[in-house]
Design an enzyme around this catalytic site. Structure first.
Site, PDB file in Angstrom:
ATOM      1  N   TYR A 164     -14.164  21.977 -11.011  1.00  0.00           N
ATOM      2  CA  TYR A 164     -14.728  20.679 -11.414  1.00  0.00           C
ATOM      3  C   TYR A 164     -15.835  20.308 -10.421  1.00  0.00           C
ATOM      4  O   TYR A 164     -15.590  20.279  -9.207  1.00  0.00           O
ATOM      5  CB  TYR A 164     -13.573  19.675 -11.387  1.00  0.00           C
ATOM      6  CG  TYR A 164     -13.920  18.242 -11.663  1.00  0.00           C
ATOM      7  CD1 TYR A 164     -14.416  17.844 -12.905  1.00  0.00           C
ATOM      8  CD2 TYR A 164     -13.704  17.251 -10.701  1.00  0.00           C
ATOM      9  CE1 TYR A 164     -14.702  16.511 -13.158  1.00  0.00           C
ATOM     10  CE2 TYR A 164     -13.985  15.919 -10.953  1.00  0.00           C
ATOM     11  CZ  TYR A 164     -14.489  15.559 -12.184  1.00  0.00           C
ATOM     12  OH  TYR A 164     -14.758  14.241 -12.429  1.00  0.00           O
ATOM     13  N   ASP A 203      -5.674  22.386  -9.352  1.00  0.00           N
ATOM     14  CA  ASP A 203      -6.030  21.272 -10.230  1.00  0.00           C
ATOM     15  C   ASP A 203      -5.491  21.668 -11.608  1.00  0.00           C
ATOM     16  O   ASP A 203      -6.033  22.544 -12.275  1.00  0.00           O
ATOM     17  CB  ASP A 203      -7.551  21.079 -10.241  1.00  0.00           C
ATOM     18  CG  ASP A 203      -7.981  19.861 -11.053  1.00  0.00           C
ATOM     19  OD1 ASP A 203      -7.266  19.506 -12.024  1.00  0.00           O
ATOM     20  OD2 ASP A 203      -9.027  19.275 -10.740  1.00  0.00           O
ATOM     21  N   LYS A 233      -6.910  11.555 -17.408  1.00  0.00           N
ATOM     22  CA  LYS A 233      -7.065  12.315 -18.645  1.00  0.00           C
ATOM     23  C   LYS A 233      -5.847  12.120 -19.540  1.00  0.00           C
ATOM     24  O   LYS A 233      -5.692  11.091 -20.140  1.00  0.00           O
ATOM     25  CB  LYS A 233      -7.330  13.790 -18.322  1.00  0.00           C
ATOM     26  CG  LYS A 233      -8.447  13.998 -17.281  1.00  0.00           C
ATOM     27  CD  LYS A 233      -9.828  13.608 -17.795  1.00  0.00           C
ATOM     28  CE  LYS A 233     -10.889  13.407 -16.719  1.00  0.00           C
ATOM     29  NZ  LYS A 233     -11.062  14.492 -15.773  1.00  0.00           N
ATOM     30  N   ARG A 253       0.817  -1.211   0.000  1.00  0.00           N
ATOM     31  CA  ARG A 253       0.000   0.000   0.000  1.00  0.00           C
ATOM     32  C   ARG A 253       0.854   1.265   0.000  1.00  0.00           C
ATOM     33  O   ARG A 253       0.410   2.317  -0.446  1.00  0.00           O
ATOM     34  CB  ARG A 253      -0.918  -0.013   1.232  1.00  0.00           C
ATOM     35  CG  ARG A 253      -2.095   0.953   1.130  1.00  0.00           C
ATOM     36  CD  ARG A 253      -2.985   0.855   2.359  1.00  0.00           C
ATOM     37  NE  ARG A 253      -2.237   1.106   3.564  1.00  0.00           N
ATOM     38  CZ  ARG A 253      -2.440   0.479   4.729  1.00  0.00           C
ATOM     39  NH1 ARG A 253      -3.376  -0.437   4.838  1.00  0.00           N
ATOM     40  NH2 ARG A 253      -1.704   0.762   5.774  1.00  0.00           N
TER      41      ARG A 253
HETATM   42  C1  LIG Z   1     -11.870  14.511 -14.611  1.00  0.00           C
HETATM   43  C2  LIG Z   1     -11.372  15.550 -13.714  1.00  0.00           C
HETATM   44  C3  LIG Z   1     -11.102  15.278 -12.379  1.00  0.00           C
HETATM   45  C4  LIG Z   1     -11.398  13.946 -11.752  1.00  0.00           C
HETATM   46  O1  LIG Z   1     -10.675  12.902 -12.310  1.00  0.00           O
HETATM   47  P1  LIG Z   1     -11.151  11.388 -12.126  1.00  0.00           P
HETATM   48  O2  LIG Z   1      -9.920  10.618 -12.419  1.00  0.00           O
HETATM   49  O3  LIG Z   1     -12.255  11.162 -13.101  1.00  0.00           O
HETATM   50  O4  LIG Z   1     -11.612  11.230 -10.708  1.00  0.00           O
HETATM   51  C5  LIG Z   1     -10.580  16.287 -11.593  1.00  0.00           C
HETATM   52  N1  LIG Z   1     -10.356  17.506 -12.103  1.00  0.00           N
HETATM   53  C6  LIG Z   1     -10.605  17.804 -13.378  1.00  0.00           C
HETATM   54  C7  LIG Z   1     -10.306  19.175 -13.887  1.00  0.00           C
HETATM   55  C8  LIG Z   1     -11.124  16.847 -14.239  1.00  0.00           C
HETATM   56  O5  LIG Z   1     -11.400  17.163 -15.504  1.00  0.00           O
END
Ligand SMILES: *Cc1c(COP(=O)(O)O)cnc(C)c1O
Length: 394
Positions: A112, A184, A209, A59
């Site tokens: 988000y 983010d 992404k 972990r």
């Molecule tokens: C998709 C996204 C997230 C979350 O990502 P996941 O892997 O789907 O949990 C967070 N911030 C932004 C800007 C996103 O586009």
């Protein structure tokens, strides 16, 4: 030691292809394998009791997670990176690394949506108050600070609506007051926005992404500077974060082509955004990389590139028209997430959840992800969609 330890300056292509790779440590094989495992054996009682070896429990870290964290450290210019099971998990872990009962956190109103839900549903229960702010606030964020403000959360450009934040201005105010700045940074990736060089303490990626890049895994990362690292590390361990080994491997695989994919996403995205601006159906194009578009000045000043995600606002049209367009697209799929090789299109409406700002547009808004298909084919797909839309409401 190995060539990976050279400190000569590197370009992005070299960084992503070599970051975190140590072939000599695995019999010369180019890629770090998937280490699956919970138990790690210790050779002696002495070592077991003192945890005196590199790997102690699945972990915590494995050679596979280490490889990806090292690569992300390198592209982010971070001191420390830890993985999370998803981007949202990275967001929640990062916030929990700093927020304490009685604190206030400042959250951009363009964040988000699931990040907002985490704040409203979970932080509230823990006695942490979230204050939403206008993403365009810049240095005026100083007016919102109180002696309870613990952190400022930023996301630039904003999800769906693409407001560009003045990160250096916000970070300057925060630094003076000893407040943490979290970002983010999923849209730009570390290749197109150097978060730490602009005053950010913690840079979060939904690696789901562009890092994974193939829509086949969920993964997140939290990269921290030296000051923030102990907080993030301690909290991540305490919360039991453990990114899956297979997902981590897919993150490593995606990393190797990140630079070349982003180049194509950028070029095709800008070309289609420019072309859409001249279409009669389109009222507005929200793409900060496009000259004249909102936020382009900040994007030009701070960012090194644009990825393939942007939004458009259409002239008002009845629901049947929109459905006729979206239900029959050939290349643009309708679905959430983005950053894979394929093009996507989804309608959105920020007006229902904003609290610090008003999102008001007359026509429907669409978010497009421009994938790696040929631009001519994507344009033809959109033209056919606009024609179906016109026919349906004629
Ligand atoms: C998709 C996204 C997230 C979350 O990502 P996941 O892997 O789907 O949990 C967070 N911030 C932004 C800007 C996103 O586009």
């Amino acid at each position: 030691m190995s060539k990976d330890d050279s400190r000569a300056p590197q370009g992005n292509g070299s960084r992503v292809t070599h970051g975190g790779r140590h072939p000599s440590a695995q019999h010369g094989f180019v890629n770090t394998p998937v280490y699956r495992g919970s138990t790690v054996l210790f050779p002696t009682l002495e070592k077991l009791l003192s945890y005196d070896q590199r790997y102690t429990y699945g972990r915590n870290t494995t050679p596979t997670t280490d490889a990806l964290c090292e690569a992300i450290n390198e592209i982010e210019g971070a001191d420390f990176t830890v993985l999370a099971t998803s981007g949202l998990h990275a967001v929640s872990t990062a916030i929990l690394s700093f927020a304490e009962a009685g604190d206030e956190i400042l959250m951009t109103d363009s964040v988000y949506f699931p990040t907002r839900r985490f704040c409203d549903q979970v932080l509230t229960r823990m006695g942490v108050r979230t204050v939403y702010y206008d993403p365009l606030i810049g240095a005026k964020i100083a007016d919102l600070l109180t002696d309870k403000t613990r952190l400022i959360f930023t996301e630039s450009p904003g999800s769906q609506s693409f407001e560009m934040q003045d990160i250096p201005a916000i970070a300057a105010v925060a630094r003076e007051r000893g407040i943490w700045v979290l970002m983010d940074n999923t849209w730009a990736t570390p290749l197109f926005f150097r978060a730490f060089e602009h005053g950010v303490d913690v840079s979060i990626q939904s690696a789901t992404k562009y890092i994974v890049g193939h829509a086949d895994a969920l993964l997140g990362s939290i990269a921290a500077n030296a000051r923030a690292a102990p907080h993030v590390k301690r909290t991540s361990i305490a919360l039991g974060n453990a990114a899956g080994s297979e997902e981590t491997f897919l993150g490593l695989r995606g990393m190797r082509t990140l630079d070349v994919r982003l180049e194509r996403h950028q070029r095709s995205g800008l070309e289609i955004a420019r072309w859409l601006r001249d279409r009669p159906e389109v009222a507005e194009v929200l793409h900060p990389g496009l000259p004249g578009a909102p936020g382009h000045d900040i994007w030009s000043r701070d960012f090194l590139g644009a990825t393939g995600l942007f939004s458009i606002v259409l002239d008002p049209v009845a629901r049947e028209g929109l459905a006729a367009m979206l239900d029959h697209m050939r290349y643009f799929g309708m679905g959430y997430s983005w950053g894979g090789y394929e093009s996507l299109i989804v309608p959105f409406d920020c007006s229902s959840y904003r609290t610090a700002t008003v999102w008001k547009r007359e026509g429907p808004a669409l978010r497009l992800h421009i994938g790696l298909e040929d631009v001519a084919d994507l344009k033809a797909d959109l033209v056919a969609g606009f024609e179906r839309m016109a026919a349906a409401v004629a």
